[in-house]
Design an enzyme around this catalytic site. Sequence first.
Site, PDB file in Angstrom:
ATOM      1  N   ASP A  67      20.398  16.334  -0.916  1.00 16.89           N
ATOM      2  CA  ASP A  67      18.952  16.023  -0.968  1.00 16.89           C
ATOM      3  C   ASP A  67      18.101  17.129  -0.317  1.00 16.89           C
ATOM      4  O   ASP A  67      17.617  18.009  -1.011  1.00 16.89           O
ATOM      5  CB  ASP A  67      18.684  14.655  -0.343  1.00 16.89           C
ATOM      6  CG  ASP A  67      17.453  13.968  -0.936  1.00 16.89           C
ATOM      7  OD1 ASP A  67      16.875  14.488  -1.899  1.00 16.89           O
ATOM      8  OD2 ASP A  67      17.064  12.891  -0.435  1.00 16.89           O
ATOM      9  N   GLU A  98      15.599   4.130  -4.287  1.00 20.65           N
ATOM     10  CA  GLU A  98      15.842   4.765  -2.985  1.00 20.65           C
ATOM     11  C   GLU A  98      15.060   3.984  -1.925  1.00 20.65           C
ATOM     12  O   GLU A  98      15.638   3.415  -1.019  1.00 20.65           O
ATOM     13  CB  GLU A  98      15.370   6.236  -3.025  1.00 20.65           C
ATOM     14  CG  GLU A  98      15.516   6.967  -1.696  1.00 20.65           C
ATOM     15  CD  GLU A  98      14.807   8.327  -1.672  1.00 20.65           C
ATOM     16  OE1 GLU A  98      13.904   8.576  -2.496  1.00 20.65           O
ATOM     17  OE2 GLU A  98      15.161   9.146  -0.792  1.00 20.65           O
ATOM     18  N   ARG A 109       3.606  30.163   0.218  1.00 23.12           N
ATOM     19  CA  ARG A 109       2.302  30.637  -0.258  1.00 23.12           C
ATOM     20  C   ARG A 109       2.381  31.638  -1.391  1.00 23.12           C
ATOM     21  O   ARG A 109       1.496  31.734  -2.204  1.00 23.12           O
ATOM     22  CB  ARG A 109       1.545  31.313   0.899  1.00 23.12           C
ATOM     23  CG  ARG A 109       1.221  30.388   2.035  1.00 23.12           C
ATOM     24  CD  ARG A 109      -0.045  29.632   1.743  1.00 23.12           C
ATOM     25  NE  ARG A 109      -0.056  28.346   2.420  1.00 23.12           N
ATOM     26  CZ  ARG A 109      -1.117  27.584   2.530  1.00 23.12           C
ATOM     27  NH1 ARG A 109      -2.260  27.955   2.021  1.00 23.12           N
ATOM     28  NH2 ARG A 109      -1.045  26.424   3.129  1.00 23.12           N
ATOM     29  N   HIS A 138      16.674  19.505  -3.132  1.00 20.57           N
ATOM     30  CA  HIS A 138      15.282  19.979  -3.276  1.00 20.57           C
ATOM     31  C   HIS A 138      15.154  21.393  -2.726  1.00 20.57           C
ATOM     32  O   HIS A 138      15.627  21.681  -1.620  1.00 20.57           O
ATOM     33  CB  HIS A 138      14.324  19.062  -2.511  1.00 20.57           C
ATOM     34  CG  HIS A 138      14.254  17.677  -3.074  1.00 20.57           C
ATOM     35  ND1 HIS A 138      13.215  17.240  -3.857  1.00 20.57           N
ATOM     36  CD2 HIS A 138      15.112  16.626  -2.989  1.00 20.57           C
ATOM     37  CE1 HIS A 138      13.417  15.986  -4.214  1.00 20.57           C
ATOM     38  NE2 HIS A 138      14.570  15.580  -3.701  1.00 20.57           N
ATOM     39  N   HIS A 145      13.917   9.930  -9.330  1.00 20.03           N
ATOM     40  CA  HIS A 145      14.368   9.214  -8.142  1.00 20.03           C
ATOM     41  C   HIS A 145      14.015   7.749  -8.404  1.00 20.03           C
ATOM     42  O   HIS A 145      12.907   7.463  -8.881  1.00 20.03           O
ATOM     43  CB  HIS A 145      13.572   9.616  -6.906  1.00 20.03           C
ATOM     44  CG  HIS A 145      13.865  10.964  -6.328  1.00 20.03           C
ATOM     45  ND1 HIS A 145      13.648  12.121  -7.003  1.00 20.03           N
ATOM     46  CD2 HIS A 145      14.344  11.318  -5.102  1.00 20.03           C
ATOM     47  CE1 HIS A 145      13.979  13.153  -6.213  1.00 20.03           C
ATOM     48  NE2 HIS A 145      14.412  12.681  -5.060  1.00 20.03           N
ATOM     49  N   ASP A 186       9.731  18.354 -10.374  1.00 18.89           N
ATOM     50  CA  ASP A 186       9.479  16.906 -10.322  1.00 18.89           C
ATOM     51  C   ASP A 186       8.004  16.603 -10.114  1.00 18.89           C
ATOM     52  O   ASP A 186       7.257  17.389  -9.540  1.00 18.89           O
ATOM     53  CB  ASP A 186      10.364  16.196  -9.284  1.00 18.89           C
ATOM     54  CG  ASP A 186       9.911  16.381  -7.847  1.00 18.89           C
ATOM     55  OD1 ASP A 186       9.125  17.327  -7.565  1.00 18.89           O
ATOM     56  OD2 ASP A 186      10.352  15.603  -6.986  1.00 18.89           O
TER      57      ASP A 186
HETATM   58  N1  ADE Z   1      11.113  14.699  -2.031  1.00 23.04           N
HETATM   59  C1  ADE Z   1      12.017  15.317  -1.275  1.00 23.04           C
HETATM   60  N2  ADE Z   1      13.007  14.494  -0.925  1.00 23.04           N
HETATM   61  C2  ADE Z   1      12.720  13.303  -1.497  1.00 23.04           C
HETATM   62  C3  ADE Z   1      13.365  12.060  -1.517  1.00 23.04           C
HETATM   63  N3  ADE Z   1      14.519  11.847  -0.887  1.00 23.04           N
HETATM   64  N4  ADE Z   1      12.767  11.052  -2.182  1.00 23.04           N
HETATM   65  C4  ADE Z   1      11.607  11.264  -2.814  1.00 23.04           C
HETATM   66  N5  ADE Z   1      10.963  12.417  -2.833  1.00 23.04           N
HETATM   67  C5  ADE Z   1      11.509  13.438  -2.189  1.00 23.04           C
HETATM   68 ZN    ZN Z   2      15.575  13.726  -3.604  1.00 17.21          ZN
END
Ligand code: ADE
Ligand code: ZN
Length: 454
Positions: free
Chosen positions: A281, A204, A74, A21, A201, A142
């Site tokens: 991640d 998880e 920002r 991310h 995702h 996302d």
């Molecule tokens: N946004 C950032 N990391 C995430 C994760 N591991 N699962 C879901 N949303 C996220």
């Molecule tokens: Zn993620």
Amino acid sequence: MPSSRLNSLILALPKAELHVHLEGSMQPKTLLLLAERNGIDLGCADEEGVRAMYRYRDFPHFLALYGTLTSVLRRPEDFQLITHELGMEAARQGTRYLEVTFSPATHYRNKSIAVDEMMDAIAEGAQAVLQEVGVEMRFIPDHVREYGQEFCQLTAEWCVQGRDRGVVALGLGGGEQGRPASLFADAIHWVQAQGMPFVPHAGEAVGPEGVWDALQFNPPRIGHGVRAAEDPELVDYLCEKRIVLEVCPTSNIRTGCVASWNEHPLRRLWDAGVLLTINSDDPPMFNTTLLDEYRVAVTQFGFTADDLARLSMNAARASLLPAEKREQLVETFKRGYKRRSARMDCPCQRASSPCRDHQSDKSILLHLTPIALSTSCNIGVGSEIGTPFSSPYLAPIPLIVLIGRGEPTPYFQSCKNTLSFSSTCVPSMGCSSIAGEYLLAGAVRPSASAIART
Ligand code: ADE
Ligand code: ZN
């Protein structure tokens, strides 16, 4: 395997990362800088304070903190800066290709940032990375599940508009509990009808049912997906359909989605034949790096060097690049493995002293500063592989160079800057001076042949 050898091996392995991310990759220092610049009170004053904040009671707590830290972003320049930083850090770790998730609606909805400007800035950051270190970046905006269906449709539209700026898929993140992918079916079908894949995702924070639900949309990959391991039928399905899981081991432990390393299903999924990739991640938020994640595959799950190469090849093959570009990436990776295994297959690599051919054949990570910015970059003992060297000048350019009989890596070939470094670096690294001279000659005028001849 000694840890220094493991580190060298992982660093030299060509890698691609498919699940990282943008906002969650901000380094603590940058987070503080942006907070100050944009007048945001984070409630902590230094990097230690930021790291202390990165301890989570559970997954919802992690997501709440994620929301807090994204508030420092920002202006379009902020996005350009963090994209550039992420790409440069990837290069330092030997990552050649990145698919980066970001959450446009978070910035649009909460702070009225124009998405078009945000995407331009991100694309500019990525372009600079490509020019400076040859790392390719693509993007996955996302939808954050908490924002509801309308924002999912908006995000889907931004994805299609962003195609010319490197967008390759629609993602789905945020709190999974009670919000299956099928809640957003209309927007998902819409984006797919525009020829854009959906990469959510799932599995998880909730069990196999979250993955089954997402599979209705035929995603090529699933973010995390580790809880699929709880359902043997689902595991068989993932194998049969060759659906790739983007596993982020340390993330799962730090968010509490998996209770302990012993319980982490990475090994079970691998042994069952599921196609896996390894990812970081939100690396600083989990106090990890992609290198650490590959290391964990060895130290916690007993993966071999060949397994690591398979993991990295899985990522290259599962990338969402157009077929021809993807094939080029795969071929680059294959060349990287061949070079490495030719060296590792030599019996001298197991002996206490290397044979003549491999005496100076070692990979080192060099951080070089463009000559336009400084006349010399004093590379010292600390620049041995795995020990990042920090330049006293401006941002160093990282290169992995095989000294000796190996070819230079694509980094070297792709770097367009003229480079220079002081001659003192070579003896201090224990390289033979002859290899050093060739290396110097090659570095001053980057030329693949100068090094390949050593
Ligand atoms: N946004 C950032 N990391 C995430 C994760 N591991 N699962 C879901 N949303 C996220
Ligand atoms: Zn993620």
